[in-house]
Design an enzyme around this catalytic site. Structure first.
Site, PDB file in Angstrom:
ATOM      1  N   CYS A  12      -1.937  11.339   1.814  1.00 13.93           N
ATOM      2  CA  CYS A  12      -1.559  10.447   2.920  1.00 13.93           C
ATOM      3  C   CYS A  12      -0.092  10.696   3.259  1.00 13.93           C
ATOM      4  O   CYS A  12       0.593  11.483   2.588  1.00 13.93           O
ATOM      5  CB  CYS A  12      -1.732   8.998   2.469  1.00 13.93           C
ATOM      6  SG  CYS A  12      -0.685   8.657   1.040  1.00 13.93           S
ATOM      7  N   HIS A  40      -0.839   9.166  -8.853  1.00 12.63           N
ATOM      8  CA  HIS A  40      -1.899   9.083  -9.856  1.00 12.63           C
ATOM      9  C   HIS A  40      -2.867  10.246  -9.708  1.00 12.63           C
ATOM     10  O   HIS A  40      -4.029  10.060  -9.349  1.00 12.63           O
ATOM     11  CB  HIS A  40      -2.652   7.751  -9.705  1.00 12.63           C
ATOM     12  CG  HIS A  40      -1.998   6.615 -10.420  1.00 12.63           C
ATOM     13  ND1 HIS A  40      -2.063   5.321  -9.978  1.00 12.63           N
ATOM     14  CD2 HIS A  40      -1.272   6.591 -11.567  1.00 12.63           C
ATOM     15  CE1 HIS A  40      -1.393   4.551 -10.832  1.00 12.63           C
ATOM     16  NE2 HIS A  40      -0.903   5.292 -11.789  1.00 12.63           N
ATOM     17  N   HIS A 122      -0.966  -2.677 -12.176  1.00 12.93           N
ATOM     18  CA  HIS A 122      -0.717  -1.464 -11.387  1.00 12.93           C
ATOM     19  C   HIS A 122       0.790  -1.350 -11.122  1.00 12.93           C
ATOM     20  O   HIS A 122       1.452  -2.355 -10.854  1.00 12.93           O
ATOM     21  CB  HIS A 122      -1.495  -1.554 -10.058  1.00 12.93           C
ATOM     22  CG  HIS A 122      -1.471  -0.270  -9.290  1.00 12.93           C
ATOM     23  ND1 HIS A 122      -0.397   0.105  -8.510  1.00 12.93           N
ATOM     24  CD2 HIS A 122      -2.372   0.740  -9.195  1.00 12.93           C
ATOM     25  CE1 HIS A 122      -0.657   1.282  -7.965  1.00 12.93           C
ATOM     26  NE2 HIS A 122      -1.847   1.689  -8.361  1.00 12.93           N
ATOM     27  N   GLU A 124       2.519  -0.503  -8.624  1.00 13.62           N
ATOM     28  CA  GLU A 124       2.992  -1.102  -7.360  1.00 13.62           C
ATOM     29  C   GLU A 124       3.181  -2.606  -7.526  1.00 13.62           C
ATOM     30  O   GLU A 124       4.185  -3.179  -7.085  1.00 13.62           O
ATOM     31  CB  GLU A 124       2.001  -0.832  -6.216  1.00 13.62           C
ATOM     32  CG  GLU A 124       2.452  -1.481  -4.912  1.00 13.62           C
ATOM     33  CD  GLU A 124       1.497  -1.234  -3.749  1.00 13.62           C
ATOM     34  OE1 GLU A 124       0.824  -0.184  -3.722  1.00 13.62           O
ATOM     35  OE2 GLU A 124       1.444  -2.097  -2.851  1.00 13.62           O
ATOM     36  N   THR A 159      -0.944  -2.205  -1.297  1.00  7.74           N
ATOM     37  CA  THR A 159      -1.230  -1.349  -0.133  1.00  7.74           C
ATOM     38  C   THR A 159      -2.584  -0.646  -0.188  1.00  7.74           C
ATOM     39  O   THR A 159      -3.081  -0.201   0.843  1.00  7.74           O
ATOM     40  CB  THR A 159      -0.151  -0.253  -0.021  1.00  7.74           C
ATOM     41  OG1 THR A 159      -0.059   0.407  -1.294  1.00  7.74           O
ATOM     42  CG2 THR A 159       1.192  -0.819   0.369  1.00  7.74           C
ATOM     43  N   CYS A 187      -2.271  -0.320   3.690  1.00  6.71           N
ATOM     44  CA  CYS A 187      -1.724   0.709   4.589  1.00  6.71           C
ATOM     45  C   CYS A 187      -2.831   1.345   5.435  1.00  6.71           C
ATOM     46  O   CYS A 187      -4.016   1.280   5.080  1.00  6.71           O
ATOM     47  CB  CYS A 187      -0.959   1.759   3.800  1.00  6.71           C
ATOM     48  SG  CYS A 187      -2.029   2.902   2.948  1.00  6.71           S
ATOM     49  N   SER A 215      -6.259   6.160  -9.886  1.00  6.55           N
ATOM     50  CA  SER A 215      -5.810   5.974  -8.502  1.00  6.55           C
ATOM     51  C   SER A 215      -6.557   4.798  -7.870  1.00  6.55           C
ATOM     52  O   SER A 215      -7.788   4.820  -7.736  1.00  6.55           O
ATOM     53  CB  SER A 215      -6.073   7.271  -7.719  1.00  6.55           C
ATOM     54  OG  SER A 215      -6.100   6.998  -6.342  1.00  6.55           O
ATOM     55  N   ASN A 217      -6.540   3.631  -4.722  1.00  2.00           N
ATOM     56  CA  ASN A 217      -7.212   3.842  -3.430  1.00  2.00           C
ATOM     57  C   ASN A 217      -8.474   4.680  -3.601  1.00  2.00           C
ATOM     58  O   ASN A 217      -9.457   4.488  -2.900  1.00  2.00           O
ATOM     59  CB  ASN A 217      -6.230   4.422  -2.401  1.00  2.00           C
ATOM     60  CG  ASN A 217      -5.975   5.880  -2.598  1.00  2.00           C
ATOM     61  OD1 ASN A 217      -6.731   6.711  -2.135  1.00  2.00           O
ATOM     62  ND2 ASN A 217      -4.902   6.218  -3.319  1.00  2.00           N
ATOM     63  N   SER A 258      -4.070  10.537  -2.971  1.00  2.00           N
ATOM     64  CA  SER A 258      -3.211  11.328  -3.864  1.00  2.00           C
ATOM     65  C   SER A 258      -3.949  12.560  -4.386  1.00  2.00           C
ATOM     66  O   SER A 258      -3.550  13.143  -5.387  1.00  2.00           O
ATOM     67  CB  SER A 258      -2.739  10.450  -5.030  1.00  2.00           C
ATOM     68  OG  SER A 258      -3.847   9.781  -5.623  1.00  2.00           O
TER      69      SER A 258
HETATM   70 FE1  F3S Z   1      -0.184   6.518   0.782  1.00  2.00          FE
HETATM   71 FE2  F3S Z   1       1.799   4.885   1.059  1.00  2.00          FE
HETATM   72 FE3  F3S Z   1      -0.636   4.139   1.656  1.00  2.00          FE
HETATM   73  S1  F3S Z   1       1.504   6.290  -0.614  1.00  2.00           S
HETATM   74  S2  F3S Z   1      -1.940   5.274   0.265  1.00  2.00           S
HETATM   75  S3  F3S Z   1       0.564   5.685   2.727  1.00  2.00           S
HETATM   76  S4  F3S Z   1       0.927   2.947   0.667  1.00  2.00           S
END
Ligand code: F3S
Length: 280
Positions: A12, A40, A122, A124, A159, A187, A215, A217, A258
């Site tokens: 991303c 991650h 986590h 974050e 996020t 995000c 990870s 996400n 990631s």
């Molecule tokens: Fe990437 Fe930032 Fe979203 S690292 S997953 S754009 S919070």
């Protein structure tokens, strides 16, 4: 067998930015470390170590002149501690994470009860909570503590959380308390990837989700996909099993924010190879 790769698969904006920051620092010729793994994804972290970029997991492990902070952010206390050392500190925290830190801090100062959808352990959330130590971290409506109805409440999110969960808990808070402000801080990359994967999973016979097991996400993508179809979450091509693809007409491949392109390419090639072997 048809193979479809999600358009949003791979790095991303925030991860790309952090990767470029590290590469630029590494090119300067001085030793570079990241504070904690930059992202991650063990495959990418391994590639970084091959060019001499290692990670320090505590201030005592810092042995370089340049330290790059991770995309998930670091705590305010650590930021202060690093600033006192004779070091160049390069901040690769994703700007979207910075926004969550800032909202949590500002609203706490304004006397709000801050509620954050996220995972307590986590990195974050650990970084965000250092800006708002009284914030409540929740993962479901059951986790929401009883709050004073006279208080102002802010509801935000890590996020990389599930948008469905965010809306569910947000609606519950709005129904239960009179003074609630919701700011969706999930995000765009996370939201778009979840939407794309949910559409793709309805169309295919099998989903392969590639990314680090830690990870957040990537794990959310697995959860979205498995609502609709058989899904496997793998770190790399070596975890693929040929039997998974028996009688599969179309396989969908998606990857976390990631996950490097080389991992996605490799998985696609392995699956193509299974296909070719079957045609012989
Ligand atoms: Fe990437 Fe930032 Fe979203 S690292 S997953 S754009 S919070």
């Amino acid at each position: 067998m048809n193979i479809i790769v999600a358009k949003g698969a791979g790095f991303c904006f925030g991860v790309n930015r952090a990767a470029n920051i590290v590469m630029d620092e590494a090119k300067k010729g001085t030793k570079v470390q990241t504070y904690g793994p930059l992202i991650h994804n063990p495959e990418y972290i391994q590639r970084l170590s091959e060019i001499g970029v290692t990670s320090a997991n505590s201030p005592e492990e810092i042995e370089s002149k340049t330290i790059v902070t991770r995309t998930h952010g670091i705590t305010r206390e650590l930021e202060i501690e690093l600033a006192k050392k004779n070091l160049t500190v390069v901040d690769a925290t994703c700007p979207f994470v910075k926004k969550v830190q800032k909202l949590a801090e500002d609203y706490t100062k304004r006397g709000y009860e801050v509620i954050i959808l996220g995972e307590e352990n986590h990195p974050e959330i650990i970084s965000v909570k250092s800006y708002a130590p009284l914030a409540h971290v929740v993962n479901s409506t059951d986790d929401v503590p009883p709050l004073d109805k006279n208080n102002n409440i802010l509801f935000i999110s890590q996020t990389t959380q599930s948008t469905d969960k965010y809306h569910k808990i947000g609606s519950f808070l709005l129904k239960t308390y009179p003074n609630v402000e919701t700011i969706n801080t999930i995000c765009g990359a996370t939201e778009n990837n979840q939407n794309e994967v949910s559409e793709m999973a309805k169309e295919v016979d099998l989903m392969i989700i590639i990314g680090g097991k830690e990870s957040s996400n990537t794990s959310r993508l697995r959860e979205v996909a498995e609502k609709f179809v058989k899904t496997h979450h793998i770190l790399n091509a070596r975890e693929l099993q040929k039997e998974w693809f028996a009688n599969v007409g179309t396989v969908g491949i998606a990857a976390g924010a990631s996950t490097p392109d080389f991992s996605i390419e490799e998985v696609k090639k392995y699956i193509e190879k299974f296909n070719d072997d079957d045609d012989k």
